[in-house]
Design a protein around this motif. Structure first.
Motif, PDB file in Angstrom:
ATOM      1  N   PHE A 241      -3.029   5.081  12.935  1.00  0.00           N
ATOM      2  CA  PHE A 241      -3.773   4.835  11.703  1.00  0.00           C
ATOM      3  C   PHE A 241      -3.640   6.031  10.759  1.00  0.00           C
ATOM      4  CE2 PHE A 241      -7.734   5.327   9.289  1.00  0.00           C
ATOM      5  CZ  PHE A 241      -7.699   4.153   8.548  1.00  0.00           C
ATOM      6  N   LYS A 242      -3.789   7.247  11.318  1.00  0.00           N
ATOM      7  CA  LYS A 242      -3.669   8.453  10.491  1.00  0.00           C
ATOM      8  C   LYS A 242      -2.262   8.567   9.907  1.00  0.00           C
ATOM      9  CE  LYS A 242      -7.215  11.308  12.703  1.00  0.00           C
ATOM     10  NZ  LYS A 242      -7.466  12.507  13.522  1.00  0.00           N
ATOM     11  N   HIS A 243      -1.251   8.250  10.744  1.00  0.00           N
ATOM     12  CA  HIS A 243       0.135   8.306  10.262  1.00  0.00           C
ATOM     13  C   HIS A 243       0.346   7.311   9.121  1.00  0.00           C
ATOM     14  CE1 HIS A 243       4.458   8.818  10.308  1.00  0.00           C
ATOM     15  NE2 HIS A 243       4.590   7.509  10.435  1.00  0.00           N
ATOM     16  N   LYS A 244      -0.134   6.095   9.315  1.00  0.00           N
ATOM     17  CA  LYS A 244       0.025   5.080   8.266  1.00  0.00           C
ATOM     18  C   LYS A 244      -0.716   5.498   6.996  1.00  0.00           C
ATOM     19  CE  LYS A 244       0.809   0.935  11.049  1.00  0.00           C
ATOM     20  NZ  LYS A 244       0.289  -0.389  11.404  1.00  0.00           N
ATOM     21  N   GLN A 245      -1.896   6.085   7.176  1.00  0.00           N
ATOM     22  CA  GLN A 245      -2.679   6.531   6.028  1.00  0.00           C
ATOM     23  C   GLN A 245      -1.920   7.622   5.282  1.00  0.00           C
ATOM     24  OE1 GLN A 245      -4.984   4.574   5.474  1.00  0.00           O
ATOM     25  NE2 GLN A 245      -6.443   5.603   4.209  1.00  0.00           N
ATOM     26  N   SER A 246      -1.307   8.540   6.032  1.00  0.00           N
ATOM     27  CA  SER A 246      -0.529   9.619   5.427  1.00  0.00           C
ATOM     28  C   SER A 246       0.669   9.051   4.655  1.00  0.00           C
ATOM     29  CB  SER A 246      -0.059  10.574   6.527  1.00  0.00           C
ATOM     30  OG  SER A 246       0.894  11.461   6.040  1.00  0.00           O
ATOM     31  N   GLN A 247       1.383   8.120   5.280  1.00  0.00           N
ATOM     32  CA  GLN A 247       2.539   7.503   4.630  1.00  0.00           C
ATOM     33  C   GLN A 247       2.117   6.759   3.359  1.00  0.00           C
ATOM     34  OE1 GLN A 247       5.728   8.016   5.429  1.00  0.00           O
ATOM     35  NE2 GLN A 247       4.921   9.418   6.961  1.00  0.00           N
ATOM     36  N   ARG A 248       0.973   6.113   3.447  1.00  0.00           N
ATOM     37  CA  ARG A 248       0.468   5.360   2.288  1.00  0.00           C
ATOM     38  C   ARG A 248       0.153   6.311   1.133  1.00  0.00           C
ATOM     39  NH1 ARG A 248      -5.123   2.454   1.522  1.00  0.00           N
ATOM     40  NH2 ARG A 248      -4.573   1.031  -0.139  1.00  0.00           N
ATOM     41  N   LEU A 249      -0.483   7.439   1.453  1.00  0.00           N
ATOM     42  CA  LEU A 249      -0.799   8.421   0.404  1.00  0.00           C
ATOM     43  C   LEU A 249       0.473   8.996  -0.219  1.00  0.00           C
ATOM     44  CD1 LEU A 249      -3.829  10.321   1.989  1.00  0.00           C
ATOM     45  CD2 LEU A 249      -3.869   8.732   0.058  1.00  0.00           C
ATOM     46  N   LYS A 250       1.471   9.276   0.620  1.00  0.00           N
ATOM     47  CA  LYS A 250       2.754   9.777   0.102  1.00  0.00           C
ATOM     48  C   LYS A 250       3.386   8.757  -0.842  1.00  0.00           C
ATOM     49  CE  LYS A 250       3.967  12.794   3.984  1.00  0.00           C
ATOM     50  NZ  LYS A 250       4.871  12.980   5.126  1.00  0.00           N
ATOM     51  N   LEU A 251       3.342   7.500  -0.435  1.00  0.00           N
ATOM     52  CA  LEU A 251       3.911   6.434  -1.262  1.00  0.00           C
ATOM     53  C   LEU A 251       3.165   6.312  -2.591  1.00  0.00           C
ATOM     54  CD1 LEU A 251       6.004   4.160  -1.424  1.00  0.00           C
ATOM     55  CD2 LEU A 251       4.338   2.663  -0.325  1.00  0.00           C
ATOM     56  N   ILE A 252       1.844   6.399  -2.537  1.00  0.00           N
ATOM     57  CA  ILE A 252       1.042   6.312  -3.767  1.00  0.00           C
ATOM     58  C   ILE A 252       1.382   7.477  -4.695  1.00  0.00           C
ATOM     59  CG2 ILE A 252      -1.320   6.539  -4.658  1.00  0.00           C
ATOM     60  CD1 ILE A 252      -2.237   4.869  -2.234  1.00  0.00           C
ATOM     61  N   ASN A 253       1.500   8.695  -4.134  1.00  0.00           N
ATOM     62  CA  ASN A 253       1.864   9.861  -4.946  1.00  0.00           C
ATOM     63  C   ASN A 253       3.251   9.695  -5.566  1.00  0.00           C
ATOM     64  OD1 ASN A 253      -0.521  11.234  -4.529  1.00  0.00           O
ATOM     65  ND2 ASN A 253       0.231  12.336  -2.731  1.00  0.00           N
ATOM     66  N   HIS A 254       4.187   9.186  -4.769  1.00  0.00           N
ATOM     67  CA  HIS A 254       5.543   8.970  -5.273  1.00  0.00           C
ATOM     68  C   HIS A 254       5.538   7.938  -6.410  1.00  0.00           C
ATOM     69  CE1 HIS A 254       9.883   9.061  -5.165  1.00  0.00           C
ATOM     70  NE2 HIS A 254       9.918   7.739  -5.070  1.00  0.00           N
ATOM     71  N   LEU A 255       4.777   6.867  -6.229  1.00  0.00           N
ATOM     72  CA  LEU A 255       4.678   5.850  -7.286  1.00  0.00           C
ATOM     73  C   LEU A 255       4.053   6.427  -8.559  1.00  0.00           C
ATOM     74  CD1 LEU A 255       3.610   2.664  -5.287  1.00  0.00           C
ATOM     75  CD2 LEU A 255       5.797   3.082  -6.420  1.00  0.00           C
ATOM     76  N   ALA A 256       3.057   7.294  -8.378  1.00  0.00           N
ATOM     77  CA  ALA A 256       2.422   7.917  -9.547  1.00  0.00           C
ATOM     78  C   ALA A 256       3.433   8.787 -10.297  1.00  0.00           C
ATOM     79  CB  ALA A 256       1.216   8.744  -9.105  1.00  0.00           C
ATOM     80  N   GLN A 257       4.249   9.546  -9.555  1.00  0.00           N
ATOM     81  CA  GLN A 257       5.284  10.375 -10.183  1.00  0.00           C
ATOM     82  C   GLN A 257       6.297   9.502 -10.926  1.00  0.00           C
ATOM     83  OE1 GLN A 257       6.872  12.651  -6.960  1.00  0.00           O
ATOM     84  NE2 GLN A 257       5.200  14.141  -6.953  1.00  0.00           N
ATOM     85  N   LEU A 258       6.680   8.396 -10.285  1.00  0.00           N
ATOM     86  CA  LEU A 258       7.633   7.481 -10.938  1.00  0.00           C
ATOM     87  C   LEU A 258       7.036   6.891 -12.217  1.00  0.00           C
ATOM     88  CD1 LEU A 258       9.236   5.569  -7.914  1.00  0.00           C
ATOM     89  CD2 LEU A 258      10.296   7.307  -9.370  1.00  0.00           C
ATOM     90  N   ASN A 259       5.762   6.561 -12.175  1.00  0.00           N
ATOM     91  CA  ASN A 259       5.100   6.019 -13.374  1.00  0.00           C
ATOM     92  C   ASN A 259       5.087   7.052 -14.506  1.00  0.00           C
ATOM     93  OD1 ASN A 259       4.549   3.412 -12.567  1.00  0.00           O
ATOM     94  ND2 ASN A 259       2.558   3.923 -11.685  1.00  0.00           N
TER      95      ASN A 259
END
Length: 185
Positions: free
Chosen positions: A114-132
């Motif tokens: 769960f922690k790993h998935k949460q970490s990956q999700r946060l990384k993905l959200i940050n990456h999407l924010a940078q792309l935006n």
């Protein structure tokens, strides 16, 4: 391996003693009623006979029980039963501990996942924010580039100087190249 003091054998002995005591419970009045003439004339003698009879009968019954249990090897069988039941209880307890340990390990793995998935999700959200953010910047630059192109078209249609037009095209070209280079990175 085998416990010499079988709990079940000891309990059986206690039960037999209680049953024999209850069955042979002294009731001199009933006994005396079977001997009306002797009971009145020699009451103490009859009472002594009755007590001796009860003692002999109780001893006889208990020795018969001892003989039966020896012939059928009840003590060794009950001792073995005690041992087997104790072993089963230990195995059950060990299995319960193992189940609990497996459950704890599974919970730990699930929490880690769960922690790993949460970490990956946060990384993905940050990456999407940078792309935006990059996307918004590019939109601004493309809007500016479109305005320059429209101005150049207008200037060309009005017949303004060729040098100015060439300069504007060079600027637009460098902006376009810069945008393309940023997209490749």
């Amino acid at each position: 391996m085998l416990n010499q003091n079988s709990k079940r054998f000891n309990k059986l002995g206690e039960v037999v003693e209680k049953v024999v005591s209850k069955i042979l419970e002294p009731n001199f009045k009933n006994f005396r009623s079977n001997f009306p003439t002797i009971g009145v004339e020699n009451r103490t003698v009859l009472e002594d006979i009755y007590k001796q009879f009860l003692m002999i009968l109780q001893t006889s019954v208990m020795s018969e029980f001892d003989l039966i249990q020896e012939e059928r090897k009840i003590k060794s069988k009950l001792t073995k039963l005690d041992y087997l039941l104790d072993q089963k209880a230990k195995l059950y307890e060990e299995n319960q501990k193992k189940k609990q340990q497996r459950s704890i390990e599974l919970e730990k793995k699930q929490l880690k996942l769960f922690k790993h998935k949460q970490s990956q999700r946060l990384k993905l959200i940050n990456h999407l924010a940078q792309l935006n953010q990059k996307n918004e910047k590019l939109k601004g630059e493309i809007t500016h580039l479109n305005q320059n192109i429209k101005k150049q078209i207008k200037d060309f249609q009005q017949g303004n100087e060729k040098e100015s037009l060439l300069k504007d095209l060079q600027i637009s070209s460098s902006i376009s190249e810069r945008i393309l280079n940023q997209n490749e990175n």
